[in-house]
Write a protein that holds these residues in place. Structure first.
Motif, mmCIF file in Angstrom:
data_model
loop_
_atom_site.group_PDB
_atom_site.id
_atom_site.type_symbol
_atom_site.label_atom_id
_atom_site.label_comp_id
_atom_site.label_asym_id
_atom_site.label_seq_id
_atom_site.Cartn_x
_atom_site.Cartn_y
_atom_site.Cartn_z
ATOM 1 N N ASP A 1 0.822 -1.209 0.000
ATOM 2 C CA ASP A 1 0.000 0.000 0.000
ATOM 3 C C ASP A 1 0.859 1.263 0.000
ATOM 4 N N PHE A 2 2.055 1.177 0.575
ATOM 5 C CA PHE A 2 2.962 2.331 0.597
ATOM 6 C C PHE A 2 3.300 2.781 -0.829
ATOM 7 N N TYR A 3 3.375 1.832 -1.748
ATOM 8 C CA TYR A 3 3.753 2.137 -3.125
ATOM 9 C C TYR A 3 2.545 2.392 -4.035
ATOM 10 N N THR A 4 1.366 1.895 -3.643
ATOM 11 C CA THR A 4 0.221 1.975 -4.542
ATOM 12 C C THR A 4 -0.855 2.967 -4.096
ATOM 13 N N LEU A 5 -1.186 2.990 -2.814
ATOM 14 C CA LEU A 5 -2.342 3.762 -2.357
ATOM 15 C C LEU A 5 -1.987 5.160 -1.860
#
Length: 621
Positions: free
Chosen positions: A556-560
Motif C-alpha cells: 500500500d505504501f507504493y500503490t495507495l
C-alpha cells in the motif's frame, strides 16, 4: 545438420518444440570461433510473444550486421520445458548456436512489461547465472536490460549489471567497441563497467547508493565514484532515416501472436495524454520519410510473404505523410491480397476516410479509445477529444457501413467520481442511439458495442506519477457500477462490458513506481512459484501476498499513497527528455480540469527540444 541442445525425446514431450530449435528463415548462423562478442538477446516470455516484438527483430538485425558480433535469441521456456531443464540440470541455451547462455559475453533482456519480472529470474536461474549481479564473477555474461520498463530500473537493479536508457540503435556500437577494447587489454568486468558508465544512456546500478528517510521515502541517490554521472541521459535517434531498416526479418516456424509485417512510421507523440508514459519518454515526435517507408514496406512484404502489414506508432493519424503512404500501400497490397492494419487512429473524418479505403470490402470493427466516460475527465487526462468528436465519428462510421465498435476506457483515473464511471455506459448508449437513428434500410444489422476498461496505473515520467491508486475492492466496485449502469440503458442488449484484473493492476503499479526494496519481493514471489504473471491462467496473488509477509514490504505504501510534489522518486536520476517542472505543471493543470494544447498547436516547453538539435519536429512545422 545443426546439433540441438535438446534430445528428440525431450522435444517431442513438450508443447510446441519449434519454440526451441531455431534455424528459421533469415535467422543468423555464425561460427562462434570467428566472432569477438556473443550477445544473447532475451525476451522474457514465450517465443510467440517475443517474436511479435519488432524491437527484438531490429536489435537482432543491427547487432548481427557487425562482423565481430553474433547476436542470438532467447525466450522464456514454457513451464513444461522449465521442469525438464531443472530435473536434468540442462543449462538454458540460445536458439542459434544452441550453446549455453551462461557462456555468452552479454545477456540482453527486454523489459517490456512489469508482469514479466519473475520470468527474468527464471531465465537467469535456468541459465545457471547467479540472480544477483554482485554474485557473478568474471566468467558470467554481462546482464543488460533495456526497454520501456528501464525508465524505472530500480526494482530490478540488484539483478542487472547495466541498464540501457533510451533507444537501442544509438550507443550499442559504442558499448560493444568498448567491451572489445577492454577484453583485448585484459581489463576486469568492474573496470569495463566503470568505463561504460561514462557512455550516455548507460546506468550501472552497483555504482550508486540509495539512502532512505525514516518515513520510507528516498533521501538521496548518489554515485559512489567521481567518474560516474549524477544523471543518466537517455539516448534517442534524432534522424529516423539514419536507422538501417530491418532487411531480413526472421520468419517464425510457428504462428506468433502478431503474424504480420510491422512498419514503424514514427516515434514519439504530439498529444500529451497525462497518463501515457510512452507519449512522454519517446518525445519528440520523429518521422520516417515517405521514401524510406515505401522501400521498407516492399522489402519486408517481399521477404516474409506476410498477409498483413500494420502501421506502428503512438498516433498514426498524426504522421504527416499518411495519405500518400496509404495510396502506395493500397495499390501495392491490393494486387497481392495483403491486409492493412491501422491501429492508433483518432476519431476524426480523416481517419474514417482512411479506414473506409482500407476496409472497402469487409467492414470489421472500429476501435476508439475515449479513455474516460465524461468530458470533464477526458480534459483531466488531456485526451484532446470531445464527446462531439466521438459521436460524430461513430455516426460517420455507421453511415460508412460499420456496425461494430470497440471502446477502451480506464477506471481509477485521478479525480474520477461515480458520475464519471457511469458516464461510460451512458456514452455507449448515445453511440447506440446514433446507430438506430439511421433509417433501417441503411443499417447493416444490429449495432454491437464492446466497452473494455483497464484500471489506471501511474507510470514514471508522466504528470500522473504523483497519483494514488485505488484498492482492489474499490476498483471492482467501479467496474460493477459500470456493469449495473449498462443494464439500465435502453440498448443494453447491444452492449458488452469487460474489465481487467484488479490484483494484476495493483501489482503492476507496485513495480512501476517501486524502489530497490521491491527486488526482494520479486525474488520471494518467484521462489514461492510466481512465473508467467502476465498470463491469467498462471497468475496467483497468493505467491505475492506470501512475499509481502516474508519481506515485510507494505504494498500500500507504493500503490495507495499520493506522492508529495517534492518527493524524490526512484527514477529521478534519469533525464528522460522532459523536465520535472513541466510534469508538475501538467499535474496541477489536470486538477483544474483543463487541457494543454498538443505540440502541433503550441510548444509548451516540455524540454524535449534538446534531443532534436534544439528544434522539435512539430514546433518547427
Amino acid at each position: 545438420m545443426r546439433k540441438l541442445a535438446l534430445s528428440d525425446d525431450i522435444l517431442l514431450s513438450v508443447d510446441k518444440p519449434a519454440r526451441y530449435i531455431g534455424g528459421e528463415l533469415n535467422s543468423r548462423d555464425k561460427n562462434l570461433d570467428n566472432v569477438d562478442i556473443r550477445f544473447v538477446m532475451c525476451f522474457p516470455d514465450v517465443y510467440e510473444i517475443g517474436m511479435s516484438h519488432i524491437g527484438i527483430q531490429i536489435l537482432y538485425d543491427m547487432l548481427n550486421s557487425r562482423e565481430d558480433t553474433f547476436c542470438e535469441r532467447l525466450f522464456s521456456p514454457w513451464v513444461d520445458l522449465d521442469k525438464i531443464l531443472r530435473e536434468k540440470n540442462i543449462p538454458l541455451f540460445s536458439l542459434e548456436s544452441q550453446e549455453a547462455v551462461k557462456d555468452a559475453d552479454f545477456l540482453g533482456i527486454t523489459l517490456q512489461y512489469e508482469m514479466c519480472y519473475t520470468n527474468i529470474l527464471q531465465v537467469l536461474e535456468l541459465s545457471q547465472i547467479p540472480i544477483y549481479a554482485n554474485d557473478r564473477g568474471e566468467e558470467f555474461p554481462i546482464v543488460i536490460g533495456g526497454g520501456p520498463c528501464a525508465y524505472n530500473p530500480e526494482p530490478l537493479a540488484p539483478f542487472f549489471d547495466i541498464f540501457y536508457i533510451g533507444e537501442g540503435e544509438v550507443v550499442y556500437d559504442k558499448l560493444l567497441d568498448l567491451y572489445k577494447e577492454c577484453k583485448k587489454n585484459n581489463l576486469s568486468k568492474h573496470e569495463f563497467l566503470l568505463k561504460a558508465a561514462q557512455i550516455d544512456g548507460m546506468y550501472i546500478p552497483k555504482f550508486y547508493d540509495v539512502t532512505y528517510k525514516p518515513d520510507g521515502t528516498i533521501d538521496k541517490f548518489m554515485p559512489k565514484y567521481d567518474k560516474v554521472p549524477n544523471v543518466i541521459h537517455r539516448v534517442v535517434v534524432q534522424n529516423m532515416d539514419t536507422v538501417s531498416y530491418l532487411s531480413k526479418p526472421v520468419v517464425p516456424f510457428i504462428k506468433v501472436t502478431q503474424d504480420r509485417v510491422v512498419l514503424e512510421i514514427m516515434r514519439g507523440c504530439i498529444r500529451g495524454c497525462r497518463f501515457c508514459q510512452a507519449g512522454n519518454v519517446y518525445r519528440p515526435q520523429r518521422e520516417h520519410s515517405l521514401e524510406y517507408l515505401i522501400n521498407y514496406a516492399k522489402t519486408m512484404l517481399d521477404i516474409t510473404g506476410a498477409e498483413e502489414i500494420s502501421l506502428s506508432s503512438l498516433s498514426s493519424s498524426d504522421y504527416s505523410q499518411l495519405g500518400k503512404l496509404l495510396e502506395f500501400l493500397l495499390e501495392y497490397t491490393k494486387e497481392r491480397g495483403i491486409n492493412i492494419s491501422l491501429p492508433s487512429l483518432r476519431i476524426d473524418a480523416f481517419s474514417l476516410d482512411v479506414m473506409s479505403k482500407v476496409q472497402d470490402v469487409k467492414k470489421s470493427s472500429l476501435t476508439f479509445a475515449p479513455e474516460a466516460g465524461t468530458q470533464r475527465l477526458r480534459d483531466v487526462i488531456n485526451k484532446g477529444i470531445t464527446e462531439e468528436d466521438i459521436l460524430n465519428g461513430s455516426m460517420e462510421a455507421f453511415k460508412g457501413g460499420w456496425n461494430k465498435v470497440k471502446l477502451y476506457f480506464m477506471l481509477g483515473l485521478p479525480t474520477e467520481t461515480d458520475e464519471d464511471v457511469k458516464g461510460i455506459p451512458k456514452l455507449c448508449e448515445k453511440i447506440a442511439k446514433n446507430y438506430y437513428s439511421i433509417p433501417k434500410d441503411q443499417r447493416v444489422g444490429k449495432v454491437s458495442i464492446t466497452a473494455s476498461s483497464s484500471f489506471f496505473v501511474p507510470k514514471p515520467f508522466t504528470p500522473f506519477q504523483w497519483a494514488k491508486m485505488e484498492t482492489r475492492d474499490e476498483y471492482l466496485r467501479r467496474a460493477h457500477l459500470v456493469k449495473d449502469t449498462m443494464r439500465q440503458q435502453l440498448n443494453q442488449k447491444s452492449m458488452k462490458y469487460q474489465y481487467h484484473d484488479a490484483e494484476v493492476t495493483l501489482l503492476e503499479g507496485l513495480m512501476a513506481r517501486g524502489d530497490r526494496k521491491i527486488a526482494d519481493v520479486i525474488v520471494s514471489a518467484y521462489k514461492n512459484g510466481a512465473m508467467y504473471d502476465s498470463w491469467s491462467d498462471r497468475f496467483s496473488m497468493e505467491y505475492w501476498n506470501k512475499a509481502y509477509e516474508e519481506t515485510g514490504i507494505d504494498p500500500d505504501f507504493y500503490t495507495l499513497r499520493e506522492r508529495e510534489i517534492n518527493e524524490v522518486f526512484p527514477w529521478d536520476f534519469i533525464d528522460c527528455g522532459i523536465t520535472k517542472s513541466f510534469l508538475i505543471r501538467e499535474w496541477n493543470t489536470a486538477h483544474k480540469d483543463k487541457i494543454t494544447p498538443n505540440c502541433r498547436q503550441q510548444c509548451m516547453g516540455c524540454g524535449a527540444r534538446k534531443y532534436n538539435g534544439g528544434v522539435c519536429l512539430e514546433s518547427a512545422n
